[in-house]
Motif scaffolding. Structure first.
Motif, PDB file in Angstrom:
ATOM      1  N   ALA A 182     -10.923   5.195  -3.927  1.00 20.89           N
ATOM      2  CA  ALA A 182      -9.651   5.886  -4.168  1.00 20.89           C
ATOM      3  C   ALA A 182      -9.816   6.994  -5.203  1.00 20.89           C
ATOM      4  O   ALA A 182      -9.235   8.087  -5.065  1.00 20.89           O
ATOM      5  N   ARG A 183     -10.611   6.720  -6.240  1.00 20.04           N
ATOM      6  CA  ARG A 183     -10.833   7.748  -7.264  1.00 20.04           C
ATOM      7  C   ARG A 183     -11.734   8.863  -6.744  1.00 20.04           C
ATOM      8  O   ARG A 183     -11.433  10.052  -6.924  1.00 20.04           O
ATOM      9  N   ALA A 184     -12.861   8.497  -6.122  1.00 19.67           N
ATOM     10  CA  ALA A 184     -13.828   9.506  -5.681  1.00 19.67           C
ATOM     11  C   ALA A 184     -13.234  10.438  -4.631  1.00 19.67           C
ATOM     12  O   ALA A 184     -13.506  11.647  -4.628  1.00 19.67           O
ATOM     13  N   GLU A 185     -12.426   9.886  -3.730  1.00 20.57           N
ATOM     14  CA  GLU A 185     -11.851  10.675  -2.647  1.00 20.57           C
ATOM     15  C   GLU A 185     -10.484  11.267  -3.018  1.00 20.57           C
ATOM     16  O   GLU A 185      -9.857  11.919  -2.184  1.00 20.57           O
ATOM     17  N   ARG A 186     -10.043  11.013  -4.258  1.00 23.45           N
ATOM     18  CA  ARG A 186      -8.756  11.543  -4.742  1.00 23.45           C
ATOM     19  C   ARG A 186      -7.634  11.199  -3.767  1.00 23.45           C
ATOM     20  O   ARG A 186      -6.913  12.060  -3.247  1.00 23.45           O
ATOM     21  N   TYR A 187      -7.466   9.911  -3.552  1.00 23.51           N
ATOM     22  CA  TYR A 187      -6.461   9.435  -2.607  1.00 23.51           C
ATOM     23  C   TYR A 187      -5.058   9.833  -3.021  1.00 23.51           C
ATOM     24  O   TYR A 187      -4.724   9.862  -4.200  1.00 23.51           O
ATOM     25  N   ARG A 188      -4.238  10.075  -2.013  1.00 18.49           N
ATOM     26  CA  ARG A 188      -2.794  10.203  -2.172  1.00 18.49           C
ATOM     27  C   ARG A 188      -2.151   9.285  -1.132  1.00 18.49           C
ATOM     28  O   ARG A 188      -2.841   8.635  -0.338  1.00 18.49           O
ATOM     29  N   GLY A 189      -0.837   9.226  -1.104  1.00 22.45           N
ATOM     30  CA  GLY A 189      -0.169   8.393  -0.124  1.00 22.45           C
ATOM     31  C   GLY A 189      -0.365   8.916   1.287  1.00 22.45           C
ATOM     32  O   GLY A 189      -0.591  10.114   1.504  1.00 22.45           O
ATOM     33  N   ALA A 190      -0.314   8.014   2.276  1.00 25.91           N
ATOM     34  CA  ALA A 190      -0.368   8.428   3.671  1.00 25.91           C
ATOM     35  C   ALA A 190       0.832   9.311   3.983  1.00 25.91           C
ATOM     36  O   ALA A 190       1.909   9.143   3.402  1.00 25.91           O
ATOM     37  N   ARG A 191       0.671  10.239   4.921  1.00 28.83           N
ATOM     38  CA  ARG A 191       1.707  11.235   5.182  1.00 28.83           C
ATOM     39  C   ARG A 191       2.573  10.922   6.389  1.00 28.83           C
ATOM     40  O   ARG A 191       3.757  11.254   6.411  1.00 28.83           O
ATOM     41  N   THR A 192       1.970  10.308   7.421  1.00 22.39           N
ATOM     42  CA  THR A 192       2.661  10.141   8.704  1.00 22.39           C
ATOM     43  C   THR A 192       3.146   8.710   8.862  1.00 22.39           C
ATOM     44  O   THR A 192       2.400   7.766   8.571  1.00 22.39           O
ATOM     45  N   PRO A 193       4.370   8.509   9.336  1.00 17.26           N
ATOM     46  CA  PRO A 193       4.877   7.143   9.502  1.00 17.26           C
ATOM     47  C   PRO A 193       4.042   6.310  10.461  1.00 17.26           C
ATOM     48  O   PRO A 193       3.484   6.828  11.433  1.00 17.26           O
ATOM     49  N   THR A 194       3.949   5.026  10.167  1.00 20.41           N
ATOM     50  CA  THR A 194       3.369   4.080  11.107  1.00 20.41           C
ATOM     51  C   THR A 194       4.174   4.131  12.400  1.00 20.41           C
ATOM     52  O   THR A 194       5.398   4.238  12.376  1.00 20.41           O
ATOM     53  N   ILE A 195       3.490   4.068  13.533  1.00 16.53           N
ATOM     54  CA  ILE A 195       4.182   4.072  14.816  1.00 16.53           C
ATOM     55  C   ILE A 195       5.178   2.915  14.858  1.00 16.53           C
ATOM     56  O   ILE A 195       4.824   1.768  14.591  1.00 16.53           O
ATOM     57  N   GLY A 196       6.431   3.243  15.172  1.00 15.90           N
ATOM     58  CA  GLY A 196       7.476   2.230  15.232  1.00 15.90           C
ATOM     59  C   GLY A 196       8.216   2.031  13.925  1.00 15.90           C
ATOM     60  O   GLY A 196       9.127   1.199  13.861  1.00 15.90           O
ATOM     61  N   ARG A 197       7.842   2.786  12.897  1.00 17.40           N
ATOM     62  CA  ARG A 197       8.514   2.666  11.605  1.00 17.40           C
ATOM     63  C   ARG A 197       8.918   4.037  11.090  1.00 17.40           C
ATOM     64  O   ARG A 197       8.473   5.066  11.608  1.00 17.40           O
ATOM     65  N   ASP A 198       9.742   4.038  10.061  1.00 17.23           N
ATOM     66  CA  ASP A 198      10.223   5.300   9.492  1.00 17.23           C
ATOM     67  C   ASP A 198       9.386   5.765   8.304  1.00 17.23           C
ATOM     68  O   ASP A 198       9.587   6.880   7.820  1.00 17.23           O
ATOM     69  N   THR A 199       8.496   4.924   7.815  1.00 15.33           N
ATOM     70  CA  THR A 199       7.716   5.252   6.615  1.00 15.33           C
ATOM     71  C   THR A 199       6.223   5.113   6.885  1.00 15.33           C
ATOM     72  O   THR A 199       5.801   4.369   7.782  1.00 15.33           O
ATOM     73  N   PRO A 200       5.397   5.819   6.121  1.00 16.32           N
ATOM     74  CA  PRO A 200       3.945   5.672   6.261  1.00 16.32           C
ATOM     75  C   PRO A 200       3.487   4.304   5.761  1.00 16.32           C
ATOM     76  O   PRO A 200       4.206   3.628   5.005  1.00 16.32           O
ATOM     77  N   PRO A 201       2.281   3.894   6.146  1.00 15.97           N
ATOM     78  CA  PRO A 201       1.748   2.644   5.607  1.00 15.97           C
ATOM     79  C   PRO A 201       1.428   2.797   4.126  1.00 15.97           C
ATOM     80  O   PRO A 201       0.947   3.857   3.697  1.00 15.97           O
TER      81      PRO A 201
END
Length: 239
Positions: free
Chosen positions: A75-94
């Motif tokens: 997570a640190r090395a790749e400079r993670y951020r939150g997922a952008r696209t909603p999970t299929i069938g849901r309104d929010t990203p995983p």
């Protein structure tokens, strides 16, 4: 993109990579990209191995997942951020679930400053209290588990109803999952590069781990990039 196994063309990626239906437990899918000579990174990050095909599958795997599990080093090395696209069938990203025994995550990471849902921080009460408090203040969903063994981690995800698990590394977390016999599926992109260097392999653990027998489930190809999907033989009846 074409399908080599099963033979065909223009595959529907959401069908190709669909999780088993009606899961009664967490199903752990691990996704990695590697060079032909086994390097998992170039200059310390995996982006140097990427391709349009790998990015397309990466996006689909995230859209199919309930949760994205990752080690803190990755997570640190790749400079993670939150997922952008909603999970299929849901309104929010995983949500991203980060495993860290020390709770040593920078609060200015996109995991906390650029995310639509709170990042889950899987740690223990042994982590410094000030770090845990800082991550909570930054918006993290900090969970203090009794330990960070694989059954405990997956048990917490199961408790939350997050059973379609996508692990994106790193090699240490992947090695722990392998050692615990918890990997159901491996999605491995083979980038058509010889990288050499000092990069590590996709899984790392202590010696003495019993090898897992896997079966090739699908092969996609685009511009000499191979996208391989394997599953553990004991999990084959669910696919």
């Amino acid at each position: 993109m074409r399908s080599l196994l099963p033979p065909g063309s223009d595959p529907d990626l959401t069908q190709t990579y669909a999780y088993p239906a009606d899961l009664s437990r967490p199903w752990v899918r691990v996704n990695f990209v590697s060079s032909l000579d086994g390097a998992v990174s170039v200059d310390g990050v995996s982006s140097g191995l990427g391709s349009p095909a790998d990015k397309a599958v990466f996006g689909v795997l995230r859209r199919l997942a309930d949760v994205i599990l990752v080690g803190s080093g990755t997570a640190r090395a790749e400079r993670y951020r939150g997922a952008r696209t909603p999970t299929i069938g849901r309104d929010t990203p995983p949500p991203i679930a980060v495993v860290t025994g020390s709770a040593s995550l920078e609060t200015d990471l996109g995991l906390f400053t650029d995310t639509a849902v709170p990042t889950i921080v899987l740690t223990t009460a042994e982590a410094p209290a000030d770090r845990r408090a800082a991550l909570r203040e930054a918006g993290g969903d900090v969970v203090e588990l009794p330990d960070l063994r694989v059954p405990t981690l997956l048990g917490e995800l199961d408790r939350r109803g997050l059973r379609r698990v996508l692990c994106e590394g790193g090699p240490g977390l992947h090695g722990d999952l392998v050692a615990a016999g918890a990997v159901d599926e491996l999605c491995l992109t083979l980038s058509p590069l010889l990288a050499a260097g000092e990069a590590g392999r996709i899984a790392r653990s202590a010696a003495g781990v019993e090898p897992e027998d896997m079966t090739l489930h699908s092969v996609l190809e685009e511009d000499s990039t191979l996208l391989l999907r394997y599953h553990i033989r004991h999990s084959s009846e669910h696919l």
